[in-house]
Design an enzyme around this catalytic site. Structure first.
Site, PDB file in Angstrom:
ATOM      1  N   LYS A  88      88.530  44.174 -63.404  1.00 45.77           N
ATOM      2  CA  LYS A  88      89.573  43.164 -63.212  1.00 45.77           C
ATOM      3  C   LYS A  88      90.945  43.743 -63.612  1.00 45.77           C
ATOM      4  CE  LYS A  88      87.138  39.986 -65.603  1.00 45.77           C
ATOM      5  NZ  LYS A  88      85.750  40.496 -65.667  1.00 45.77           N
ATOM      6  N   THR A  89      90.999  44.395 -64.771  1.00 50.79           N
ATOM      7  CA  THR A  89      92.267  45.016 -65.192  1.00 50.79           C
ATOM      8  C   THR A  89      92.664  46.098 -64.195  1.00 50.79           C
ATOM      9  OG1 THR A  89      91.558  44.681 -67.474  1.00 50.79           O
ATOM     10  CG2 THR A  89      93.450  46.127 -67.139  1.00 50.79           C
ATOM     11  N   ASP A 133      94.717  38.874 -69.570  1.00 50.29           N
ATOM     12  CA  ASP A 133      93.264  38.981 -69.705  1.00 50.29           C
ATOM     13  C   ASP A 133      92.744  37.789 -70.512  1.00 50.29           C
ATOM     14  OD1 ASP A 133      90.832  40.126 -69.290  1.00 50.29           O
ATOM     15  OD2 ASP A 133      91.086  41.759 -70.733  1.00 50.29           O
ATOM     16  N   THR A 182      86.103  35.917 -67.837  1.00 47.59           N
ATOM     17  CA  THR A 182      84.653  35.987 -67.648  1.00 47.59           C
ATOM     18  C   THR A 182      84.089  34.573 -67.537  1.00 47.59           C
ATOM     19  OG1 THR A 182      84.452  36.027 -70.058  1.00 47.59           O
ATOM     20  CG2 THR A 182      84.339  38.144 -68.923  1.00 47.59           C
ATOM     21  N   ARG A 241      82.442  50.350 -66.033  1.00 48.86           N
ATOM     22  CA  ARG A 241      82.879  50.732 -67.389  1.00 48.86           C
ATOM     23  C   ARG A 241      81.722  51.358 -68.167  1.00 48.86           C
ATOM     24  NH1 ARG A 241      85.132  45.935 -70.277  1.00 48.86           N
ATOM     25  NH2 ARG A 241      87.114  46.469 -69.312  1.00 48.86           N
TER      26      ARG A 241
END
Ligand code: ADE
Length: 356
Positions: A88-89, A133, A182, A241
């Site tokens: 997402k980032t 975020d 999330t 990640r």
């Protein structure tokens, strides 16, 4: 493109399943403090063309970016939701790069006081991207400051107190808010309704993960055999990640053992050392399944009960640990609680020797 991170005084977000003083999980999908900060992580793709997977999301955003570029406007606000670690980032940074603007990065817990969010908003340049975020953790005051900013690029500020209090309006540059969460269900509807684009990120498939691992290996100058990339991809819980983190551990073992070419056996050796099994489950996952099977006959059992049994925060268990077990079909959510499926039971039986 410049990246500016802001804030950071507030408590960190809940991390993945931890038990007592046990070490952090290698397969925790949330970002680890020891990992390269956003601006130094050379593994992140910078352009849409380099971003592997999430094809629907890319298609939607490519069209939106091209259309706004032609209209010479700010891109509509974008809400990205889905499990942690899926990019997402990265996607917010990619969007800024595609738009040719700066991306300012913050997270909701860092926006504690009204002046935190006001300070960010008044300093935005036209068409810049503001990335928030964990936007579901935004407090009510910050949220209400955001509403007119998102809708009309205006801030309504209260000046003074009590009977002398007055409202002042201040213009802000047209900008794009990219929110990430999330927990899309935890967003208030007025906030959710102000996003023009709401997109879910999905767990990555095996082929995309293999490509991501091979790309990262290339950037880290590792000679990774295709079978080794496949093995990392199989164990990374559908999450880039984690794939990159596992790859770094494999790199350590290869370096210490003096292995030039990395094969699947070496990946297995490195990841077994960290107790990450063939499907990417670690000791904490197996402990959850074992608790459900041994203490509750496989369920149904409530989230709170499980969290208490494991000494874990229920929200973390639900947002960070469960999604991958649900995705694998090892766990099911039912109205009466969680149950372990036959596949989950079979996996635990097979992994018996590894159980913590
Ligand atoms: N690294 C992490 N996520 C990635 C992605 N989606 N594409 C390419 N490289 C990545």
């Amino acid at each position: 493109m410049a990246i500016i991170s802001s804030g950071g005084t507030a408590a960190p977000a809940p991390r993945g399943l931890r038990s007592g003083a046990a070490p952090e999980r290698l397969v925790d999908p949330t970002a680890a403090v020891e990992e390269p900060p956003v601006r130094e992580d050379g593994l992140r793709p910078r352009r849409l063309d380099d971003y592997i997977g999430q094809s629907e999301l890319k298609q939607v955003l490519r069209i939106a970016v091209e259309a706004t570029r032609r209209r010479e406007e700010a891109l509509d606000h974008v809400l990205l939701y889905g499990p942690p670690g899926l990019g997402k980032t990265t996607m917010a940074l990619v969007l800024a790069e595609e738009l040719g603007v700066r991306c300012r990065i913050t997270s909701a817990p860092a926006l504690e006081r009204p002046r935190d969010i006001v300070g960010l908003l008044v300093n935005l340049q036209p068409r810049e991207v503001l990335f928030i975020d964990e936007i579901h953790r935004l407090n009510r005051v910050a949220e209400e400051i955001l509403y007119p900013a998102m809708e009309d690029f205006r801030l309504d500020l209260t000046v003074g107190k009590g009977t002398t209090a007055r409202t002042r309006s201040l213009e802000v540059a047209p900008f794009t808010l990219v929110g990430a969460t999330t927990r899309a269900g935890s967003l208030s509807s007025p906030l959710r309704d102000r996003f023009g684009l709401i997109q879910r990120l999905e767990f990555y498939g095996q082929d995309d993960l293999e490509a991501i691992v091979q790309r990262a290996a290339g950037l880290l100058q590792l000679a990774l055999q295709p079978c080794a990339a496949r093995e990392v991809a199989r164990r990374c819980r559908g999450t880039p990640r984690i794939a990159n983190r596992l790859l770094r551990r494999v790199r350590d073992v290869a370096a210490v053992g003096g292995h030039g070419r990395i094969d699947a056996a070496l990946v297995d050796q490195a990841l077994s050392l960290h107790r990450v099994d063939g499907r990417g489950l670690d000791a904490s996952d197996r402990r959850l399944l074992a608790l459900m099977l041994e203490a509750y006959g496989g369920g149904p059992v409530g989230l709170e009960t499980l969290a208490a049994g494991l000494g874990e925060d229920p929200a973390t268990l639900e947002a960070v640990v469960e999604p991958y077990l649900l995705q694998l079909g090892f766990l099911q959510r039912t109205p009466r609680g969680r149950i372990v499926t036959a596949a989950g039971r079979a996996h635990l039986d097979a992994a018996g020797a590894l159980v913590a």
